[in-house]
Write a protein that holds these residues in place. Structure first.
Motif, PDB file in Angstrom:
ATOM      1  N   CYS A  23      73.215  75.554 -92.346  1.00  0.00           N
ATOM      2  CA  CYS A  23      72.370  74.371 -92.172  1.00  0.00           C
ATOM      3  C   CYS A  23      72.000  74.140 -90.709  1.00  0.00           C
ATOM      4  N   VAL A  24      72.909  74.448 -89.822  1.00  0.00           N
ATOM      5  CA  VAL A  24      72.683  74.125 -88.420  1.00  0.00           C
ATOM      6  C   VAL A  24      71.768  75.129 -87.741  1.00  0.00           C
ATOM      7  N   VAL A  25      71.967  76.409 -88.076  1.00  0.00           N
ATOM      8  CA  VAL A  25      71.211  77.445 -87.384  1.00  0.00           C
ATOM      9  C   VAL A  25      69.692  77.225 -87.465  1.00  0.00           C
ATOM     10  N   PRO A  26      69.158  76.984 -88.651  1.00  0.00           N
ATOM     11  CA  PRO A  26      67.710  76.738 -88.688  1.00  0.00           C
ATOM     12  C   PRO A  26      67.302  75.521 -87.873  1.00  0.00           C
ATOM     13  N   PHE A  27      68.182  74.516 -87.865  1.00  0.00           N
ATOM     14  CA  PHE A  27      67.849  73.323 -87.102  1.00  0.00           C
ATOM     15  C   PHE A  27      67.811  73.632 -85.605  1.00  0.00           C
ATOM     16  N   LEU A  28      68.739  74.486 -85.174  1.00  0.00           N
ATOM     17  CA  LEU A  28      68.730  74.912 -83.778  1.00  0.00           C
ATOM     18  C   LEU A  28      67.434  75.648 -83.450  1.00  0.00           C
ATOM     19  N   LEU A  29      67.045  76.513 -84.385  1.00  0.00           N
ATOM     20  CA  LEU A  29      65.802  77.247 -84.192  1.00  0.00           C
ATOM     21  C   LEU A  29      64.641  76.264 -84.019  1.00  0.00           C
ATOM     22  N   LEU A  30      64.685  75.219 -84.833  1.00  0.00           N
ATOM     23  CA  LEU A  30      63.654  74.186 -84.765  1.00  0.00           C
ATOM     24  C   LEU A  30      63.630  73.556 -83.373  1.00  0.00           C
ATOM     25  N   VAL A  31      64.788  73.168 -82.909  1.00  0.00           N
ATOM     26  CA  VAL A  31      64.855  72.511 -81.607  1.00  0.00           C
ATOM     27  C   VAL A  31      64.421  73.478 -80.504  1.00  0.00           C
ATOM     28  N   MET A  32      64.913  74.716 -80.568  1.00  0.00           N
ATOM     29  CA  MET A  32      64.555  75.670 -79.537  1.00  0.00           C
ATOM     30  C   MET A  32      63.056  75.945 -79.533  1.00  0.00           C
ATOM     31  N   SER A  33      62.453  76.043 -80.720  1.00  0.00           N
ATOM     32  CA  SER A  33      61.009  76.300 -80.721  1.00  0.00           C
ATOM     33  C   SER A  33      60.238  75.130 -80.162  1.00  0.00           C
ATOM     34  N   SER A  34      60.783  73.932 -80.349  1.00  0.00           N
ATOM     35  CA  SER A  34      60.034  72.780 -79.854  1.00  0.00           C
ATOM     36  C   SER A  34      60.039  72.728 -78.325  1.00  0.00           C
ATOM     37  N   VAL A  35      60.972  73.431 -77.693  1.00  0.00           N
ATOM     38  CA  VAL A  35      60.972  73.447 -76.228  1.00  0.00           C
ATOM     39  C   VAL A  35      60.529  74.806 -75.670  1.00  0.00           C
ATOM     40  N   SER A  36      59.960  75.646 -76.550  1.00  0.00           N
ATOM     41  CA  SER A  36      59.391  76.903 -76.048  1.00  0.00           C
ATOM     42  C   SER A  36      57.952  76.651 -75.653  1.00  0.00           C
ATOM     43  N   SER A  37      57.408  77.578 -74.869  1.00  0.00           N
ATOM     44  CA  SER A  37      55.992  77.424 -74.579  1.00  0.00           C
ATOM     45  C   SER A  37      55.197  78.003 -75.740  1.00  0.00           C
ATOM     46  N   GLU A  38      54.066  77.407 -75.958  1.00  0.00           N
ATOM     47  CA  GLU A  38      53.201  77.779 -77.070  1.00  0.00           C
ATOM     48  C   GLU A  38      52.906  79.288 -77.062  1.00  0.00           C
ATOM     49  N   GLN A  39      52.564  79.784 -75.886  1.00  0.00           N
ATOM     50  CA  GLN A  39      52.211  81.197 -75.754  1.00  0.00           C
ATOM     51  C   GLN A  39      53.355  82.094 -76.195  1.00  0.00           C
ATOM     52  N   THR A  40      54.558  81.733 -75.796  1.00  0.00           N
ATOM     53  CA  THR A  40      55.712  82.547 -76.157  1.00  0.00           C
ATOM     54  C   THR A  40      55.825  82.668 -77.664  1.00  0.00           C
ATOM     55  N   ILE A  41      55.654  81.550 -78.332  1.00  0.00           N
ATOM     56  CA  ILE A  41      55.820  81.586 -79.791  1.00  0.00           C
ATOM     57  C   ILE A  41      54.749  82.438 -80.437  1.00  0.00           C
ATOM     58  N   LEU A  42      53.509  82.234 -80.021  1.00  0.00           N
ATOM     59  CA  LEU A  42      52.436  82.986 -80.663  1.00  0.00           C
ATOM     60  C   LEU A  42      52.553  84.476 -80.347  1.00  0.00           C
ATOM     61  N   LYS A  43      53.039  84.787 -79.163  1.00  0.00           N
ATOM     62  CA  LYS A  43      53.104  86.198 -78.792  1.00  0.00           C
ATOM     63  C   LYS A  43      54.382  86.873 -79.263  1.00  0.00           C
ATOM     64  N   HIS A  44      55.522  86.206 -79.062  1.00  0.00           N
ATOM     65  CA  HIS A  44      56.785  86.885 -79.347  1.00  0.00           C
ATOM     66  C   HIS A  44      57.508  86.320 -80.562  1.00  0.00           C
ATOM     67  N   GLY A  45      56.969  85.278 -81.137  1.00  0.00           N
ATOM     68  CA  GLY A  45      57.606  84.746 -82.325  1.00  0.00           C
ATOM     69  C   GLY A  45      58.678  83.721 -82.007  1.00  0.00           C
ATOM     70  N   TYR A  46      59.224  83.167 -83.058  1.00  0.00           N
ATOM     71  CA  TYR A  46      60.254  82.152 -82.910  1.00  0.00           C
ATOM     72  C   TYR A  46      61.552  82.806 -82.462  1.00  0.00           C
ATOM     73  N   SER A  47      62.257  82.147 -81.581  1.00  0.00           N
ATOM     74  CA  SER A  47      63.477  82.761 -81.098  1.00  0.00           C
ATOM     75  C   SER A  47      64.472  81.689 -80.672  1.00  0.00           C
ATOM     76  N   PHE A  48      65.767  82.056 -80.756  1.00  0.00           N
ATOM     77  CA  PHE A  48      66.800  81.122 -80.323  1.00  0.00           C
ATOM     78  C   PHE A  48      66.878  81.071 -78.790  1.00  0.00           C
ATOM     79  N   PHE A  49      66.401  82.159 -78.180  1.00  0.00           N
ATOM     80  CA  PHE A  49      66.416  82.191 -76.721  1.00  0.00           C
ATOM     81  C   PHE A  49      65.004  82.446 -76.207  1.00  0.00           C
ATOM     82  N   PRO A  50      64.191  81.421 -76.207  1.00  0.00           N
ATOM     83  CA  PRO A  50      62.794  81.625 -75.834  1.00  0.00           C
ATOM     84  C   PRO A  50      62.674  82.170 -74.408  1.00  0.00           C
ATOM     85  N   LYS A  51      61.683  83.032 -74.225  1.00  0.00           N
ATOM     86  CA  LYS A  51      61.482  83.620 -72.901  1.00  0.00           C
ATOM     87  C   LYS A  51      61.025  82.576 -71.898  1.00  0.00           C
ATOM     88  N   GLU A  52      60.291  81.601 -72.407  1.00  0.00           N
ATOM     89  CA  GLU A  52      59.712  80.626 -71.490  1.00  0.00           C
ATOM     90  C   GLU A  52      59.939  79.226 -72.053  1.00  0.00           C
TER      91      GLU A  52
END
Lengths: 295, 503, 321
Positions: A23-52
């Motif tokens: 239950c927690v892991v997806p929620f973490l992913l949610l939080v991490m994606s919300s603080v990633s940069s848009e470009q990172t997500i579109l280019k590299h996908g969702y990640s627990f350790f966003p590049k930017e």
């Protein structure tokens, strides 16, 4: 016996830890994606350790802080008022039909259950609420229609009363000269704190998460609740990005709209407060165990 | 038992009460009935009236909406003794809200129409031809007879299009910097097949970039068309309706199969998103994020500037066909009078202002001068000092919706002559032979629902190249047939023939 | 149901006079308690039921709901006339069947385990955490699933499968995975909620039962199966009956948004609700959507009456009515 108990503890912890992680892991992913940069997500996908990292999603929400602040206020108001009234009405309805000696008991149970299976749909409900009760664009529109009391909760509480309130207790109270209404709030309610906390939690989630009443009965944006606004942003993105006819003209609007990261931020902003409020209800779950002492 | 009949009775009574309120009561609302006594030409002699005008918006309700409304009312009060109440409704709630408001008979006088056929067949709109002739000469003049006639259903008009791009030409929108940088020759590109070369060069030179993207819930080809869809694509006129009025099954044509094979080639070569079918982003957003280089779409004068602003990169367009006017390009944004309107003639009078009065158009489109925009020396407008897109109190930016866009100021960055160009664009667009035909699917509803489901199953996969057309196209056609597409086509042909006879 | 009601009424209560007057005197306070709820239900639920007529009408806004023409069962036709009718009905029933079973078993199991945990801190912690998925909207869940399964950016295809040396899988076009995926997502999202409900009833059980059992030397296992489960049976039965009543409905978000409306999956993801949505998104026909609702309710209603009858036969105590 103790080894039996210990084994049980181990099993319980193991199972719950496993499920909690799920239950927690997806929620973490949610939080991490919300603080990633848009470009990172579109280019590299969702990640627990966003590049930017980027807080631009929250910046976007912050631009709308005026309406967001107001909307939070409205949400808190309707959640508190709605949940309290709902708890009162639900338990007051559920208790009598839990009594095995109530005349027409089965009829009333059925009366409630029937509402869970059939509904007339949105249009007639809208007619009744806007024509007979004129609640369009009032705060009542967010509280009353559909949410105030539902058959599900009534029957759930009724079932709880049946199993957990011994009829002998009530009869004894009656003999002591305690009237039915007094017995209800002096004896029955204190006995049913666990279920009340459960229903209270469910109702407050319901009110907190509701956007449908706002969408249906409110056109005045001053009365929008937080979920109204969040839901509006969501549907807008979906609508705009999928309607091939409209978008030539509206493409500029699309580009300004929040996308991937903001959607995640929206979800976080919507969920967090209720997480914070949750422990408040939890007190009662455990309390229920000790209540036996009242008897 | 007695008890029960008691409350059944009470229930019935309450229901009757509701029904009495809910009924729309169409008495006394015959179009133009009251117009005669109103003596429209002497507007100032009219009693005051408030027109409630509903339209959809994206995003938040502008903060200064009330101020804009007050300014509009100053003008309309003087001219018509009419005031307007703007009722913006978010697009997500729009459809639902219109249904509800109209069934319950709430006050509505003027609405935006984006589902013309549905609105007409379900009786949501009043016929307005007579009213237009009496009170809306300015509207008729601005729209012009060709496009006005396109709104007629069985000879009756229920709405008028806003003045914007009324035709569409399809093509590719692509990042100009990449085309220039890699010196890609686009001069010979004028059909879908020719794009392959462009994509190949883009892919070779920019391996991290997907050459072409689609948008959410639409396929790569979903924003491209060489046919007149006659409303829903189930039974179309090929070649943009230039040949004859023979309704054909688009999905069974060789042209469609050819298009699918082309896209399949793109997909296999990696020119299309692997996730095309599940893409969750708007095409513009994909380009803006630097993930994709281009997308297909229909265009209009000033489109490059618009898309460049949207993506933040300079965009250019490659045209893949002529500009064509079809019923759908005209009727996808119109104004109409809902069937419950109290004084339809007052609605039309106000609408007339939206097509003739420059000040009202600019108020609706851009807000208040000096507060929401400022006019520069060259006549173009921009935000006033200290105001930006984020801080403006009125940033609807939906000129294409409110009446006659040609009367509005031009925003900085656009071609100053954009409206003149657009006017020419509309005039010179070739017209589908079925321009003005509005399809009514009521009699084949069951088939239409089934066919929509089949289309949902196959179209996006096929039209994005994800599914192999050699294998899946025959299956698609089979399922369409058993879902009843032929019945729909036959019905459509019948309606089209009947329509053609009245032209 | 009326028979049952009259039986109760006729049966004289020990120590009470059987006359109507004294009945009324005894029970009026109880009816007074019920009053607000009854009034609300009449307004909110029963009055709008006149809307059922919409299913039999060709709604024309100029004529209003009551003035529109009657069309008999024409609005229902599209639900049966298509060859997809079999698929959507099958999918709806099979999924809901699987959901009812897995959901109930897992939720009860977790509720019992939660109740066993001695340290209150952990009980609270676990409870909060497993409720998390319930708080997210399906749209968000669909993005999370997408983040896991996507071809271009998915966590599984980009990170996990390469580690295992397996080629990436095109999840959104392969029908065989989806019955499992949907069941997992549904359970993942809903168990926390159901678990909280069952937990509340378990907590409500009188501790004396367990004390007595422990004195008799009953093991944990025995206690669970002979005390806990029988005592929460009424709640379980109620939840199950309700689920049966809604067996023709399905969670739209789960079947439409989570598979990202992927066409190739329709064979295993199209259910009645999504079929209706896809068909009516452009037609926007009020009559037809009402017809679908009426059909779903009616089937559910019949099934509930039947199941309740069966429960009554088995144990009168536990029947709902």
């Amino acid at each position: 016996m103790t080894s039996d108990n210990k084994q049980m503890q181990w099993i319980a912890h193991a199972a719950l830890i496993a499920f909690s992680i799920a239950c927690v892991v997806p929620f973490l992913l949610l939080v991490m994606s919300s603080v990633s940069s848009e470009q990172t997500i579109l280019k590299h996908g969702y990640s627990f350790f966003p590049k930017e990292f980027s807080l631009s999603a929250y910046h976007y929400l912050w631009y709308n802080w005026q309406s967001l602040g107001r909307a939070y206020g409205i949400t808190v108001l309707i959640t508190i008022v709605g949940t309290s009234v709902s708890l009162a009405m639900t338990s007051m309805f559920a208790y009598p039909i839990s009594r095995r000696d109530l005349p027409w008991r089965n009829f009333w149970t059925f009366f409630v259950f029937f509402t869970l299976l059939f509904n007339g749909g949105l249009v007639p409900a809208y007619l009744i609420y806007t024509k007979l009760f004129v609640i369009k664009n009032t705060i009542w529109a967010l509280i009353v229609p559909g949410l105030l009391m539902n058959g599900f909760n009534v029957l759930l509480v009724r079932t709880f009363f049946v199993t957990s309130v011994p009829p002998a207790l009530i009869e004894a109270a009656n003999i002591d000269g305690c009237g039915e209404i007094k017995a209800f709030y002096k004896i029955v309610l204190p006995l049913s704190l666990p279920i009340m906390a459960t229903i209270g939690l469910m109702q407050s989630i319901l009110y907190w998460n509701d956007w449908f009443n706002g969408m249906t009965y409110v056109t005045d944006s001053k009365l929008f609740s937080i979920q109204n606004i969040l839901n509006r942003m969501m549907t807008e993105i979906q609508f705009l990005s999928s309607d091939p006819n409209m978008s030539t003209s509206a493409s500029e609007t699309i580009a300004q709209l929040p996308s991937a990261t903001v959607r995640m931020a929206i979800a976080v902003v919507g969920v967090l407060p209720i997480l914070v409020a949750y422990p408040f209800f939890q007190k009662y779950f455990v309390k229920g165990i000790t209540i036996g002492a009242v008897k | 038992m007695k008890k029960r009949t008691g409350w059944v009775g009470a229930l019935l009574a309450l229901m009757l009460l509701v029904s009495a309120c809910g009924g729309n009561g169409d008495s006394g609302k015959k179009p133009g009935g009251e117009a005669a006594e109103g003596q429209a030409s002497q507007a100032s002699g009219q009693e005051p009236y408030e027109v409630v005008m509903a339209f959809y918006i994206f995003g938040e309700v502008p903060r200064d909406l009330q101020l804009v409304q007050d300014e509009i009312n100053k003008i309309s009060k003087a001219k018509l003794n009419t005031t307007v109440k703007l009722l913006p409704i978010n697009i997500g709630a729009w459809k639902n809200q219109m249904n509800l408001m109209m069934t319950s008979g709430e006050k509505l006088d003027l609405i935006v129409i984006n589902e013309y056929s549905n609105d007409v067949t379900k009786g949501r709109l009043l016929p307005i031809n007579e009213l237009l002739e009496r009170h809306g000469q300015g509207i008729l003049e601005a729209v012009g007879p060709d496009y006005y006639n396109a709104t007629k259903v069985k000879g009756i008009s229920y709405g008028v299009p806003s003045i914007r791009d009324l035709a569409a030409d399809y093509g590719l929108v692509v990042r100009k910097d990449l085309i220039d940088k890699h010196a890609i020759d686009v001069s010979g590109v004028n059909a879908l097949e020719d794009l392959e070369g462009v994509f190949r060069e883009l892919k070779d030179n920019e391996p991290n970039l997907v050459p072409i993207t689609n948008k959410t819930n639409t396929s790569v080809l979903g924003t491209f068309s060489t046919r007149d869809s006659l409303g829903d694509d189930f039974g179309v006129l090929v070649n943009n309706g230039q040949d004859d009025l023979k309704v054909v099954n688009w999905f069974a044509t060789e042209e469609y199969a050819e298009q699918l094979r082309t896209v399949r080639k793109w997909y296999e070569a990696g020119y299309v998103l692997k996730d095309a079918v599940q893409n969750q982003e708007a095409d513009v957003a994909m380009v803006k994020a630097g993930k994709a280089a281009s997308f297909l779409g229909h265009q209009k004068p000033g489109y490059e500037a618009q898309q460049s602003r949207a993506t933040g990169m300079e965009m250019m367009t490659i045209k893949l066909g002529p500009a064509v006017a079809k019923t759908s390009t005209v009727t996808n944004n119109m104004w109409g009078v809902p069937s419950g309107a109290e004084k339809p003639e007052r609605s039309i009078q106000f609408l007339n202002l939206m097509y003739t009065d420059k000040d009202i158009v600019n108020l609706l489109d851009w807000g208040i001068e000096g507060k929401h925009y400022a006019i520069a020396e060259d006549g173009l407008i921009d935000y006033p000092e200290g105001i930006s897109a984020q801080t403006t109190g009125y940033g609807l930016n939906m000129g294409w919706m409110f009446g006659n866009q040609f009367l509005s100021h031009v925003w900085k960055g656009d071609n100053p002559d954009v409206w003149k160009e657009m006017d020419e664009f509309n005039r010179n667009a070739i017209k589908s032979k079925a321009l003005g035909f509005t399809w009514d699917p009521t009699s084949v509803k069951a088939e239409v629902t089934a066919v929509y489901n089949v289309a949902d199953q196959y179209r996006r996969g096929l039209e994005s190249g994800v599914l192999d057309p050699d294998k899946e196209l025959p299956a698609f056609l089979n399922k369409l047939e058993s879902a009843g597409i032929n019945k729909i086509i036959a019905e459509k042909q019948k309606q089209l023939d009947e329509w053609a006879q009245t032209q | 149901m009326e028979q049952a009601a009259s039986k109760i009424r006729i049966r004289p209560r020990p120590g009470k006079a059987g006359s109507r007057w004294s009945m009324a005197k005894k029970f009026w306070p109880l009816y007074l308690l019920m009053l607000p709820g009854v009034v609300y239900m009449i307004i909110n639920n029963y009055l709008p039921m006149f809307g059922i007529i919409i299913a039999f009408k060709d709604i024309n806004f100029a004529k209003g709901i009551f003035g529109s023409d009657w069309v008999g069962f024409k609005n229902f036709e599209y639900l049966f006339k298509t060859e997809d009718a079999y698929i959507i009905t099958r999918n709806t029933i099979l999924y809901n069947g699987a959901f009812i079973v897995t959901h109930t078993v897992l939720a009860i199991a977790f509720a019992i385990l939660l109740n066993e945990i001695r340290k209150k801190f952990f009980t609270r912690l676990y409870q909060s955490i497993i409720l998390l998925p319930y708080l997210m909207s399906m749209v968000i869940v669909s993005y999370l699933v997408y983040a896991l399964l996507s071809m271009e950016t998915g966590f599984l295809n980009k990170t996990v499968l390469p580690l295992l040396g397996i080629e990436s899988i095109s999840w959104y076009t392969e029908t065989k995975y989806w019955p499992a995926i949907l069941t997992i997502v549904h359970n993942w999202k809903g168990i926390g909620f159901l678990c909280v409900i069952y937990l509340a009833s378990i907590i409500g059980i009188d501790p004396e039962y367990y004390e007595a059992a422990t004195l008799d030397g009953a093991s944990k296992r025995q206690q669970i199966f002979s005390i806990t489960i029988p005592l929460i049976a009424p709640v379980v039965i109620f939840m199950t009956l309700l689920a049966i009543g809604r067996i023709f409905y399905s969670d739209f978000g789960l079947f439409y948004q989570v598979p990202m409306n992927s066409g190739p999956l329709l064979e295993v993801t199209n259910v009645i609700d999504t079929y209706v949505y896809r068909g009516l998104i452009f037609l926007g026909d009020l009559g037809m959507s009402s017809a679908a609702g009426a059909y779903q309710s009616l089937v559910g209603f019949v099934l509930v009456i039947l199941s309740n009858y069966v429960v009554r036969r088995l144990s009168k105590e536990n029947a709902l009515f």
